[in-house]
Design a protein around this motif. Structure first.
Motif, PDB file in Angstrom:
ATOM      1  N   ASP A  71      10.895  18.954  72.533  1.00  0.00           N
ATOM      2  CA  ASP A  71      10.658  19.577  71.229  1.00  0.00           C
ATOM      3  C   ASP A  71      11.911  20.330  70.767  1.00  0.00           C
ATOM      4  OD1 ASP A  71       9.819  21.012  69.041  1.00  0.00           O
ATOM      5  OD2 ASP A  71       7.876  21.530  69.896  1.00  0.00           O
ATOM      6  N   VAL A  72      12.596  19.771  69.759  1.00  0.00           N
ATOM      7  CA  VAL A  72      13.869  20.356  69.330  1.00  0.00           C
ATOM      8  C   VAL A  72      13.647  21.654  68.525  1.00  0.00           C
ATOM      9  CG1 VAL A  72      15.967  19.951  68.001  1.00  0.00           C
ATOM     10  CG2 VAL A  72      15.022  18.125  69.383  1.00  0.00           C
ATOM     11  N   ALA A  73      12.586  21.690  67.723  1.00  0.00           N
ATOM     12  CA  ALA A  73      12.318  22.928  66.977  1.00  0.00           C
ATOM     13  C   ALA A  73      12.026  24.064  67.940  1.00  0.00           C
ATOM     14  CB  ALA A  73      11.149  22.751  66.022  1.00  0.00           C
ATOM     15  N   ALA A  74      11.377  23.747  69.058  1.00  0.00           N
ATOM     16  CA  ALA A  74      11.094  24.789  70.044  1.00  0.00           C
ATOM     17  C   ALA A  74      12.384  25.322  70.655  1.00  0.00           C
ATOM     18  CB  ALA A  74      10.164  24.255  71.131  1.00  0.00           C
ATOM     19  N   ILE A  76      15.045  25.940  68.927  1.00  0.00           N
ATOM     20  CA  ILE A  76      15.410  27.001  67.983  1.00  0.00           C
ATOM     21  C   ILE A  76      14.568  28.251  68.265  1.00  0.00           C
ATOM     22  CG2 ILE A  76      15.509  27.671  65.554  1.00  0.00           C
ATOM     23  CD1 ILE A  76      15.804  24.745  64.833  1.00  0.00           C
TER      24      ILE A  76
END
Lengths: 312, 323
Positions: A71-74, A76
C-alpha cells in the motif's frame, strides 16, 4: 519471521567498532530511524532491510521497520506518523514520485530521507542503488569477448521501463563498437506473463528465421527472464550445441540455476542487496553527521555471475 | 451494568485506546498536527466505510469496493494521459463507479444473487478491468496533472502553530462532507428510513408498500460512487494510479462498520458510529507506528480489538436477554 525490531541491547564491542567507523562524523548514537517499505515480502527488499538493520545496530541506532504490504498511500501515512513521532531519519524503498506528500512532511520537519533503490528526487538526500549502466556493460562486453567480436547477436530490451532502458543503451554502444558484430534483432518482449513465455516465442521465431548453425552467436538480455525464455527456445529447437552464448542481468535464483548447469546461459550480474542496505545506513550516518552529500545517487558495485560463482 | 457495558463498552474502549497512546506518547500523539494527519490518512477509508454503511443498513455488503476504487483511479489516470481535463476525468470515473454500483444492485436485487457471491464476482471483474485499463502498469509522473496531485497536498489554512502553518487537508474536508451527506440521507430522509426498515425486516417492509428491490438497487449506487471517490482520493494522495491500490479498503471498511455497530443502540449501522470505527482503526495504526510496534504485530492487534469490541457487545446483549 527473520525480521524484527531492533531495540537497545547491542554488544559493546560491536558498538565500539561501529563508532570507530564513523569517526569524524558527529556520532549518531541512539538515533531513531524508520525504514518504511511497501515491498518487505520481496526477496531483494528483505536483503537490504536486514543488512541495513545489521549496520544500524553497529551504529547504535533504534530501527523501526514498517511494512505497508504493497500500500503506497500507507507509506505516506506512516512517514507522517514517524515525522510526528520525531524520528532522526527515514529510509524508503519506493518510487519517490508516488510519495511526494510524505517527503514534503519529512522535508518540513527537516528529517533526512535516504532511498534504497528508490529513484531520485530533490527531497531525498541520497538514493543508494546499483548502476544499471555498469551492469549492462559487464554483460555486453562478456558477450563481445566470448564471440570474438564477430557474429549475429539478438538483443532483448525493454525501453518503456527506465531502469531497464539504460541497460539497452549501453549494450547498443558496446555492440556498435565492434564492426563485425551484427545485431540481428532488438526485441521488446511482452512482459505481462512475466516475460519468459513471450521471449521464448520470439526466440523460436528467430531461430526458425536463422536456421544455419552459427548464424546466431549470442543472446544479450537486459534482464534474466528473456534470457531464460531464449534458453528454453534454443534447447527446445535442439540447437544447444551450437555454442550460442546467453547473458541476463539481475542473477535471480532461476538464472543462477541455469548458469550453474553450464549450458548456453553463461552470465548474469548480481546486485549487492546487502551492500545497498549497509551503504544506505552509512550514507544516513554521514547525513546525520552534518555532511552535505555532493552526489545524491550512490552506486554499490555489482558482480558478474558465471558458472564459477553462480552457486555462491 | 450489562446495559451500560453493551451500549458504551466499545465507546469506553475507544476512549481508553486514545488515552493509552496519549500517556505513552505524551509529546507527539495528542497534537493538532498529528490528529490532522490521522484524519487525512483516514479520508479514503472514511468515504468507503460510510458508503458501505448504506448497504449494511439493508443487511447486505459490497465486496467490490476495493477493486472499484483501483479501477476508478486508473481509469481517471488513463483519461489524463489522453489529455482529458481533470474535472472531466473525475466525473467520468465517478460515473464509472455509479455504473459498477448499479451492476451490483441489479445482480443482487433484480436477479437475486446473494450479495457475497455477486460482489465477489464483480470484485474480480473490476480488478481485472483495472489491469486491462492500465495495462498492468502504475501511471505516474508527468501523466498525472499537477493540480490533481496538489489537491491531496493542500487544504484550508487554519492559522499557525509554532511558526508552522496548520492546514485542514482537503481530503479530510471532502471525507467529512461525504459522511455528512450520507448521514443526512440515512437519518433524515424517507429514503433512509425505508432502508432501515428493509434492514429490520425486508418482508414486513415489502408488505408495508416499500419498493424493496428498487431501494436495494439504489443502495449499491452509493458504494459504487463512494468507492470511485475514494479511489480518486487515493490516486491524488500518491499522485499516481496503480491497478491494485484500493485493495486494502474493503476489509477495513467492513471492519469499521462492524466496530461502529457495537456502539449503536440496536446494533444498527449508523454513519456516526462508522466514523468512530474508522477512527479506532486509524488511531491504532498511527499510535502503534509511533510506538514502533512491528507492522505484523500491529495487524494482529487490530484484529484482536475488533474481536474484543464485538465480543463485549455480544456478551452484553446476552446478559440483557437473560434477564
Amino acid at each position: 519471521m527473520a525480521l524484527h525490531i531492533t531495540r537497545r541491547g547491542f554488544g559493546t564491542t560491536v558498538l565500539a567498532a561501529g563508532l570507530a567507523l564513523t569517526a569524524g562524523a558527529a556520532l549518531a548514537k541512539g538515533e531513531k530511524i524508520a525504514v518504511i517499505t511497501p515491498y518487505l515480502s520481496q526477496p531483494g527488499t528483505q536483503f537490504y532491510v536486514e543488512a541495513f538493520q545489521a549496520r544500524a545496530k553497529e551504529l547504535g541506532w533504534e530501527v523501526n521497520v514498517i511494512d505497508t504490504q504493497g500500500d503506497v498511500a500507507a507509506v505516506i501515512s506512516r512517514i507522517e506518523d514517524v515525522v510526528a513521532q520525531g524520528v532522526n531519519g527515514i529510509v524508503i524503498n519506493v518510487d519517490p514520485a508516488q510519495i511526494g506528500a510524505g517527503l514534503d512532511a519529512a522535508a518540513a520537519a527537516k528529517i533526512p530521507v535516504i532511498g534504497m533503490d528508490a529513484g531520485s528526487d530533490p527531497r531525498i538526500a541520497a538514493n543508494v542503488t546499483s548502476n544499471g549502466y555498469a551492469m549492462a556493460a559487464e554483460t555486453s562486453v562478456y558477450v563481445a569477448n566470448r564471440i570474438g567480436g564477430s557474429g549475429g547477436v539478438v538483443m532483448f530490451t525493454f525501453d518503456a521501463f527506465p531502469p531497464v532502458q539504460v541497460r539497452g543503451v549501453i549494450a547498443d554502444a558496446v555492440f556498435k563498437n565492434y564492426p563485425d558484430i551484427k545485431v540481428l534483432d532488438r526485441i521488446t518482449p511482452d512482459v505481462s506473463d512475466g516475460g519468459i513465455a513471450d521471449s521464448r516465442a520470439k526466440m523460436e521465431a528467430l531461430l526458425a528465421a536463422n536456421p544455419t548453425p552459427g548464424s546466431i552467436k549470442a543472446v544479450w538480455a537486459a534482464w534474466d527472464q528473456p534470457a531464460l525464455g531464449a534458453l528454453q527456445a534454443i534447447e527446445a529447437a535442439g540447437r544447444q550445441n551450437e555454442g550460442i552464448v546467453i547473458t541476463g542481468i539481475d542473477a535471480n535464483p532461476q538464472a543462477r540455476d541455469a548458469i550453474a548447469a553450464g549450458g548456453n546461459f553463461e552470465a548474469s550480474v548480481a546486485q549487492d542487496f546487502k551492500g545497498i542496505g549497509s551503504t544506505a545506513a552509512d550514507t544516513l550516518a554521514r547525513v546525520l553527521g552534518g555532511e552535505t552529500l555532493k552526489a545524491n545517487v550512490i552506486y554499490v558495485p555489482t558482480k558478474l555471475v558465471t558458472s564459477v560463482n553462480a552457486k555462491e | 451494568m450489562a446495559r451500560i457495558l453493551r451500549h458504551y463498552g466499545t465507546l469506553f474502549g475507544m476512549v481508553a485506546i486514545v488515552v493509552v497512546f496519549w500517556v505513552l506518547l505524551p509529546d507527539t500523539f495528542m497534537t493538532a498536527r498529528n490528529w490532522l494527519n490521522i484524519t487525512q490518512q483516514l479520508s479514503m477509508l472514511t468515504v468507503v466505510a460510510v458508503a458501505m454503511t448504506v448497504v449494511m443498513v439493508i443487511g447486505d455488503f459490497d465486496l467490490s469496493v476495493g477493486s472499484m476504487a483501483s479501477l476508478a483511479g486508473v481509469f481517471a489516470a488513463v483519461l489524463f494521459t489522453l489529455g482529458w481535463p481533470v474535472w472531466a476525468a473525475v466525473v467520468a470515473a465517478l460515473a464509472l463507479g455509479l455504473l459498477g454500483g448499479v451492476i451490483n444492485g441489479v445482480l443482487v436485487s433484480m436477479i437475486g444473487i446473494l450479495p457475497f457471491v455477486a460482489t465477489l464476482a464483480t470484485l474480480t471483474m473490476y480488478s481485472g478491468a483495472a489491469f486491462i485499463v492500465s495495462g498492468g502498469k502504475t501511471i505516474f509522473g508527468r501523466d498525472i496533472p499537477q493540480s490533481f496531485g496538489d489537491f491531496a497536498k493542500s487544504g484550508l489554512p487554519l492559522g499557525t502553530l509554532a511558526d508552522k502553518p496548520i492546514v485542514l487537508p482537503w481530503l479530510t474536508v471532502l471525507a467529512l462532507g461525504i459522511a455528512a451527506l450520507i448521514a443526512v440521507v440515512l437519518e433524515l430522509t424517507t429514503y433512509g428510513r425505508r432502508l432501515y426498515a428493509i434492514g429490520g425486516n425486508a418482508e414486513a417492509a415489502r408488505l408495508a408498500g416499500v419498493k424493496v428491490a428498487f431501494l436495494r438497487l439504489t443502495a449499491y449506487a452509493f458504494t459504487g460512487v463512494g468507492a470511485a471517490a475514494a479511489g480518486l482520493m487515493y490516486a491524488s494522495r500518491v499522485a499516481s494510479a496503480n491497478p491494485t491500490q484500493g485493495e486494502g479498503l474493503m476489509l477495513n471498511a467492513i471492519a469499521a462498520v462492524f466496530l461502529g455497530m457495537t456502539v449503536t443502540r440496536h446494533g444498527q449501522p449508523r454513519v456516526l458510529a462508522t466514523l468512530a470505527g474508522v477512527l479506532v482503526l486509524g488511531v491504532m495504526d498511527n499510535g502503534l507506528t509511533q510506538l514502533k510496534v512491528d507492522s505484523y504485530v500491529r495487524q494482529v492487534l487490530v484484529g484482536l480489538i475488533i474481536l474484543l469490541a464485538v465480543s463485549i457487545s455480544a456478551l452484553g446483549r446476552r446478559a440483557i436477554l437473560r434477564r
